[in-house]
Design an enzyme around this catalytic site. Structure first.
Site, PDB file in Angstrom:
ATOM      1  CD  GLU A   1      -2.606  -1.594  -0.073  1.00  0.00           C
ATOM      2  OE1 GLU A   1      -2.726  -0.725  -0.950  1.00  0.00           O
ATOM      3  OE2 GLU A   1      -3.027  -2.757  -0.221  1.00  0.00           O
TER       4      GLU A   1
ATOM      5  CD  GLU B   1      -3.415  -3.000  -7.490  1.00  0.00           C
ATOM      6  OE1 GLU B   1      -2.530  -3.367  -6.697  1.00  0.00           O
ATOM      7  OE2 GLU B   1      -4.316  -2.203  -7.159  1.00  0.00           O
TER       8      GLU B   1
ATOM      9  CG  HIS C   1      -1.030   1.180  -4.429  1.00  0.00           C
ATOM     10  ND1 HIS C   1      -0.863   0.922  -5.770  1.00  0.00           N
ATOM     11  CD2 HIS C   1      -1.635   0.084  -3.904  1.00  0.00           C
ATOM     12  CE1 HIS C   1      -1.351  -0.293  -6.045  1.00  0.00           C
ATOM     13  NE2 HIS C   1      -1.807  -0.822  -4.928  1.00  0.00           N
TER      14      HIS C   1
END
Length: 627
Positions: free
Chosen positions: A23, A45, A26
């Site tokens: 995360e 992803e 990201h």
């Protein structure tokens, strides 16, 4: 929040760390630079799935997580990408349903694997500089994969990491715009020393067998506009030989430039010395050898003093490639199973994990047949040395991979009925049951909970099950709840399993909606439970869909787990009828059902082709061992 020292396992700790790392990644791949459209979802992803490993490795190098990548992402996604119903990484999206469909292992695992391949063929230094260039040039804007290719190409040319006539786009379009991955067939000329390479798409079902699938595979296997569509890839070729084994250098010695065949100049290996291609399995492809080279490899692996000269990741690769080539009917099972014989002396986690993943398929095909005993005898023989070596005691100071190795071996040993393993598990579970306050005092060490709970529930009855269910209801530790949910599916009491399935899709039963798939998966993994889970899926389809609503991941996971062991013509016919009867209401589960059908058909073909030869091989090997 999600990890509790002493209660959660090492594996939970690693999962929490990788999710946090994923995360965080990201913030760059997704937030700072956002894909222009869903077609490039994999840029988000795939990158986050690769960078999560780099992040965790920076904090906990002792976990050797970069080695684990090969097992958990690369070899794992091969299985899905070897189906015709797989899809390109970069896929046209025109409908909201299609957006949900691409949040799958192709976008994540395959995306990460081809990014890792670039990291190796460009070298990490060039790759990092190129990615930094890409992020800086597109920050606070959107991007497509071509923006990434451009930044990497200009960096690679500046640093002489790539021939000026080659571009990253030309190479990588063959990996992102077409479905599947290549198999390289390596044929050596033992007099001249030259090596002939041939590439083709690796499919679990060979072309000759594409017979009776009833679902129409429409857009799933076509190439995107402007691609070769011939099933040819630009492949970075790395290899080494017994003459001078080097398992560290992953820069390609040659490129196979989207051509079907390539002949390499003589390699430095004598006619009695093996060669191994795809060092550290950095290329996203499988490798098959001519029979002589397989023979040389098997002979060398069987030499207990020298086999460790072959790098750990490549030992894992030889096991995974050979067993999956055999599964696809490309290599005979005799050769593949001969590769596994050396495991009796193997003490490293990665090769064992790769082998157990692939042997798990054979196990799931044989478990309901009358010859399962031969498989059990063979496996228990292979495991014995490692079982003694790792033991049943969890030591908090053990390295991560030793812990994983122990957990995997104990899981297998107990499920195969290894006496010492079963006795230990039952004893530890009894000690827990008889402790005055089981919710506060659990004497079972966290890493062994999976195997102890499952084994005790499997050989026990209703009392053991009810005790575990009470613990599940009372604990507020997420990882503990998860382990108990899985273990409750290990029972052999059919009525208990049926009730458990029912509770999984009942409001306020104590099982959260998002955990329904965990229950189905646990029961379907149990030889006794699989037919129950499948008939429940069929008979209660409307109720399942109504209860789970649009939680797509859950329904897809349930479809996959309930159907994955289907291997008889009768069950296959039944599954086809189910797909046909519900074809208009499958919605987002359409692709999962297509893949389930293809998988089931492959299993039926597998049984027809391989059941007898495998049983004969096992009978011979176990007879020799017994004498």
């Amino acid at each position: 929040m999600l990890y509790k020292q002493g209660v959660s396992t090492n594996n939970n700790k690693q999962s929490v760390a990788t999710v946090v790392s994923h995360e965080l990644a990201h913030q760059w791949f997704g937030n700072l630079v956002t894909p222009s459209w869903w077609t490039d979802l994999w840029l988000n992803e795939g990158f986050a799935s690769y960078v999560e490993y780099l992040g965790v490795n920076a904090v906990e190098p002792s976990w050797k997580i970069l080695e684990q990548f090969v097992i958990f992402d690369l070899q794992n996604v091969f299985a899905l990408d070897a189906l015709e119903s797989s899809h390109q990484i970069s896929i046209e999206v025109g409908h909201p349903d299609e957006i949900n469909e691409i949040f799958d292992r192709i976008s994540y695992g395959k995306g990460a694997s081809i990014i890792r391949m670039m990291d190796h063929f460009l070298t990490t230094e060039v790759f990092k500089k190129g990615v930094t260039k890409y992020l800086n040039s597109r920050k606070y804007q959107s991007s497509t994969q071509n923006d990434l290719w451009e930044a990497l190409t200009s960096q690679a040319h500046a640093d002489n990491a790539l021939d000026p006539n080659m571009s990253v786009k030309e190479i990588m379009d063959t990996w992102t715009l077409q479905t599947g991955f290549p198999l390289i067939m390596v044929t050596r000329d033992y007099t001249t020393g030259t090596v002939h390479l041939k590439q083709e798409r690796f499919l679990l079902r060979r072309k000759a067998e594409n017979s009776s699938l009833t679902t129409a595979h429409t857009s799933t296997t076509t190439s995107a506009p402007g691609t070769m569509g011939l099933g040819l890839w630009w492949i970075p070729i790395t290899y080494t030989s017994l003459e001078n084994p080097d398992f560290d250098n992953t820069q390609p010695s040659f490129w196979m430039k989207a051509t079907p065949e390539l002949t390499l100049p003589p390699v430095s290996a004598g006619p009695d010395q093996w060669v191994i291609f795809n060092i550290q399995e950095t290329g996203f492809y499988r490798v098959n050898y001519d029979p002589t080279n397989w023979g040389l490899l098997i002979e060398y692996l069987m030499d207990r003093d020298h086999f460790s000269q072959i790098g750990i990741i490549n030992r894992a690769q030889l096991l995974d490639d050979s067993l999956n080539l055999a599964r696809a009917g490309i290599l005979d099972y005799g050769t593949a199973l001969n590769v596994t014989r050396y495991l009796a002396n193997e003490l490293e986690y990665l090769p064992w994990k790769a082998a157990l993943n692939a042997l798990g398929y054979i196990e799931s095909m044989l478990v309901k047949t009358g010859n399962y005993d031969k498989f059990k005898v063979y496996m228990l023989g292979l495991l014995e040395n490692l079982y003694k070596h790792t033991g049943f005691t969890d030591n908090p100071n053990d390295p991560q991979l030793t812990v994983y190795k122990r957990v995997n071996i104990l899981n297998w040993a107990c499920s195969l009925g290894h006496e010492d393993c079963v006795r230990n598990s039952v004893l530890q579970f009894q000690n827990w049951r008889s402790s005055p306050d089981p919710d506060r005092n659990n004497p079972i060490s966290a890493n062994l909970k999976n195997v102890v709970y499952c084994t005790a529930i499997r050989v026990g009855g209703q009392e053991e099950w009810d005790f575990a269910w009470q613990r599940y209801r009372k604990t507020n530790v997420g990882s503990e709840k998860d382990i108990l949910l899985g273990a409750l599916g290990c029972s052999r009491e059919i009525w208990i399993l049926s009730r458990y399935l029912d509770w999984a899709i009942t409001e306020n039963s104590g099982i959260r909606k998002q955990d329904a798939a965990r229950v189905f998966g646990a029961i379907a993994n149990n030889a006794v439970g699989q037919p129950l889970a499948y008939s429940f899926l069929r008979n209660k389809w409307d109720r399942i869909r109504e209860y789970l609503g649009s939680s797509l991941f859950t329904i897809n996971t349930i479809v996959r787990s309930c159907t994955k062991r289907i291997n008889s013509p009768f069950e296959l016919g039944d599954l086809m009828q189910f797909a046909l009867a519900h074809r208009h209401e499958l919605g987002t589960a359409t692709r999962a059902v297509e893949q389930a059908l293809e998988q089931a058909e492959a299993n039926v073909k597998w049984m027809e082709r391989n059941y007898e030869p495998i049983v004969r091989w096992l009978a011979n090997v176990t007879a020799v061992a017994a004498s």
